[in-house]
Each structure stands twice: as structure tokens, then as C-alpha cells.
Design a protein around this motif. Structure first.
Motif, PDB file in Angstrom:
ATOM      1  N   MET A   1       0.848  -1.199   0.000  1.00 40.04           N
ATOM      2  CA  MET A   1       0.000   0.000   0.000  1.00 40.04           C
ATOM      3  C   MET A   1       0.882   1.248   0.000  1.00 40.04           C
ATOM      4  O   MET A   1       1.838   1.356   0.745  1.00 40.04           O
ATOM      5  N   GLU A   2       0.564   2.203  -0.855  1.00 31.33           N
ATOM      6  CA  GLU A   2       1.322   3.454  -0.929  1.00 31.33           C
ATOM      7  C   GLU A   2       1.018   4.329   0.280  1.00 31.33           C
ATOM      8  O   GLU A   2      -0.124   4.440   0.710  1.00 31.33           O
ATOM      9  N   ASP A   3       2.050   4.946   0.844  1.00 31.52           N
ATOM     10  CA  ASP A   3       1.858   5.865   1.966  1.00 31.52           C
ATOM     11  C   ASP A   3       1.465   7.219   1.399  1.00 31.52           C
ATOM     12  O   ASP A   3       2.287   8.009   0.966  1.00 31.52           O
ATOM     13  N   ALA A  55       0.442  10.719  21.651  1.00 33.87           N
ATOM     14  CA  ALA A  55      -0.884  10.120  21.527  1.00 33.87           C
ATOM     15  C   ALA A  55      -0.853   9.145  20.356  1.00 33.87           C
ATOM     16  O   ALA A  55      -0.708   9.559  19.200  1.00 33.87           O
ATOM     17  N   LEU A  56      -0.975   7.865  20.665  1.00 32.26           N
ATOM     18  CA  LEU A  56      -0.888   6.804  19.670  1.00 32.26           C
ATOM     19  C   LEU A  56      -2.280   6.270  19.329  1.00 32.26           C
ATOM     20  O   LEU A  56      -3.049   5.914  20.223  1.00 32.26           O
ATOM     21  N   TYR A  57      -2.578   6.223  18.048  1.00 34.36           N
ATOM     22  CA  TYR A  57      -3.819   5.618  17.548  1.00 34.36           C
ATOM     23  C   TYR A  57      -3.432   4.306  16.867  1.00 34.36           C
ATOM     24  O   TYR A  57      -3.020   4.307  15.698  1.00 34.36           O
ATOM     25  N   PRO A  58      -3.528   3.164  17.561  1.00 39.16           N
ATOM     26  CA  PRO A  58      -3.036   1.895  17.006  1.00 39.16           C
ATOM     27  C   PRO A  58      -3.793   1.437  15.766  1.00 39.16           C
ATOM     28  O   PRO A  58      -3.237   0.705  14.943  1.00 39.16           O
ATOM     29  N   SER A  67      -7.410   6.056   8.453  1.00 39.17           N
ATOM     30  CA  SER A  67      -7.794   4.652   8.296  1.00 39.17           C
ATOM     31  C   SER A  67      -6.742   3.922   7.459  1.00 39.17           C
ATOM     32  O   SER A  67      -6.324   4.386   6.401  1.00 39.17           O
ATOM     33  N   GLY A  68      -6.298   2.775   7.965  1.00 39.12           N
ATOM     34  CA  GLY A  68      -5.281   1.993   7.264  1.00 39.12           C
ATOM     35  C   GLY A  68      -3.862   2.405   7.614  1.00 39.12           C
ATOM     36  O   GLY A  68      -2.908   1.919   6.998  1.00 39.12           O
ATOM     37  N   PHE A  69      -3.713   3.280   8.605  1.00 41.25           N
ATOM     38  CA  PHE A  69      -2.395   3.778   8.997  1.00 41.25           C
ATOM     39  C   PHE A  69      -2.238   3.713  10.516  1.00 41.25           C
ATOM     40  O   PHE A  69      -3.222   3.606  11.252  1.00 41.25           O
ATOM     41  N   SER A 129       1.869   3.299   7.052  1.00 35.01           N
ATOM     42  CA  SER A 129       0.735   2.459   6.665  1.00 35.01           C
ATOM     43  C   SER A 129       0.758   1.168   7.478  1.00 35.01           C
ATOM     44  O   SER A 129       1.825   0.667   7.865  1.00 35.01           O
ATOM     45  N   GLU A 130      -0.406   0.604   7.746  1.00 41.09           N
ATOM     46  CA  GLU A 130      -0.492  -0.638   8.511  1.00 41.09           C
ATOM     47  C   GLU A 130       0.238  -1.769   7.788  1.00 41.09           C
ATOM     48  O   GLU A 130       0.886  -2.617   8.429  1.00 41.09           O
TER      49      GLU A 130
END
Length: 240
Positions: A1-3, A55-58, A67-69, A129-130
Motif C-alpha cells: 500500500m502506498e503511503d 498520543a498513539l492511535y493503534p 484509516s489503514g495507517f 501504513s499498517e
């Protein structure tokens, strides 16, 4: 997936030395992501004369197109004792540790961020990206462990910098003030004012003072008499 965050000018490079101010290690990252916790805040750390948290959004900050990151933000903390109109201007970098290459992926956009009561959190909703983060060959998530970091640098005196303004003003056609004084030998006052004269967009008047020889003064015309004391006069003297 492209960042896709590269579209917005975010700079990503890898460097050898660690962040100067804070490292944040997460063990069992997959369990954190599965709990459904939207955001996890780190402990407080100090940098640039202020207190901060990461602040981390896992699972990504969906409200900021994350979304997806993996999303990571810098949040200012302990602002209760600051004055009501407080503002802190900083540049910062966020990091993800590559545990295979022993290098730190550095993410920054190079712009000054203004932290205040209306905006107390800045960062990257599309940090990594995830797909890239979860790929074992990239070294970001090894044995379900990952490490993030931060550097914060204060930009001092943004509103107190030395400034210069060059304003070119066209010479007005009528730039002469004529102050005609009739019956000069019979004048019995110490001061006389001329009529107000407009030159360009400014108004001027001249006045004389007979207490020291014969003095002639030129002044801006104030909006009201109370302002007169705040104007700086330019003057010339002549004798005859």
C-alpha cells in the motif's frame, strides 16, 4: 500500500541516532490494537520548556483520514497554569524504530506548529501504513514490540523578531507650506499657528515661537488637541 501522506510534503528519512527527548516502547502491540482503544497517551515528558505526551492511535485516527495507517501525535500537557492566551510554537519530529537495521525512521514536515487552547495536538494521522508497519522485513514491529519517539524544539520570540518596512512615497505635487504673517512688526504674541495644510495623505501645520530668537516649527496635524503632546516635532530656526 502506498503511503499517501507523502503527497502532503511529509519528509521520511532513517538515521542512526535516537530521538533527543522521548522514547515510547509498546509491547504486545497486537493486543492493544484489538482492545478497541482509539487512542493511548504516553507518560509525560519534558522538552523545550514544556510538558508533552505522545498520543498513539493503534488503528489509525479515522477522524483525520488515518484509516489503514498508524497515527501518532504530539500533545502539549499541563497547561493549566499558563496565561489564558498562551501559545507555544515548536518544530518537532516523530520516530519509529527499525529494529532490524538499528535505525530510526524520522517523520517531519518542517513547519512550525502553534499549540494553544484551540489546538493542543499536532502530528501525523498517516505516520506509517499498517501494511508497512506490520511487515516483519521492515523492522517496525518485531515480536509484537514497537518503539516510537519524539523530538521537540521551541521557536522563541516569533512575534519579537526584528522587522523592517520600506515604504516608497511619491513626492506630492504641492509640498510647500507658506505661512504669511502680515504686520510683522506689530505682532504681540509669543506663538502663532498657520492654517492646516494637506500634503499627500498627511496634514501639517507650522507655528512660530518668539521666546528664543525667532523659531519656526513644523508638525503633523493631530486628530484632536489631546494628541498634540504625543507628536514629535521637526523644527528649523532662522535669524534675520
Amino acid at each position: 500500500m502506498e503511503d499517501k501522506s507523502n503527497i502532503f510534503g511529509i519528509r521520511r528519512i532513517k538515521r542512526d541516532f535516537p530521538p533527543a527527548h522521548f522514547l515510547f516502547k509498546v509491547e504486545s502491540f497486537s493486543l492493544l490494537a484489538k482492545t478497541g482503544v482509539e487512542k493511548y497517551e504516553s507518560d509525560v515528558f519534558e522538552a523545550a520548556g514544556h510538558k508533552w505526551r505522545l498520543a498513539l492511535y493503534p488503528n489509525g485516527d479515522n477522524k483525520s483520514n488515518g484509516s489503514g495507517f498508524i497515527s501518532l501525535f504530539l500533545a502539549i500537557d499541563e497547561t493549566e497554569n499558563l496565561y489564558p492566551t498562551w501559545e507555544v510554537n515548536v518544530t518537532f519530529r516523530l520516530f519509529v524504530f527499525d529494529q532490524i537495521l538499528d535505525k530510526f525512521l524520522t517523520i517531519e514536515d518542517g513547519t512550525v506548529k502553534r499549540f494553544n487552547c484551540l489546538k493542543s495536538e499536532w502530528g501525523f494521522s498517516q505516520l506509517v501504513s499498517e501494511e508497512s508497519f506490520n511487515n516483519p522485513s521492515n523492522g517496525y514491529l518485531v515480536r509484537d514490540c514497537c518503539i516510537f519517539g519524539a523530538e521537540v524544539f521551541l521557536m522563541e520570540n516569533l512575534h519579537c523578531c526584528k522587522c523592517e518596512c520600506l515604504s516608497m512615497i511619491k513626492k506630492p505635487e504641492d509640498n510647500t507650506i507658506i505661512f504669511k504673517m502680515e504686520n510683522f512688526s506689530k505682532l504681540d504674541k509669543t506663538c502663532y499657528d498657520s492654517p492646516v495644510h494637506s500634503i499627500g495623505e498627511s496634514k501639517w501645520f507650522s507655528f512660530t515661537n518668539f521666546t528664543v530668537l525667532f523659531s519656526f516649527f513644523l508638525s503633523f496635524f493631530p486628530q484632536n488637541k489631546l494628541e498634540c503632546a504625543y507628536h514629535r516635532y521637526s523644527c528649523c530656526h532662522f535669524w534675520f
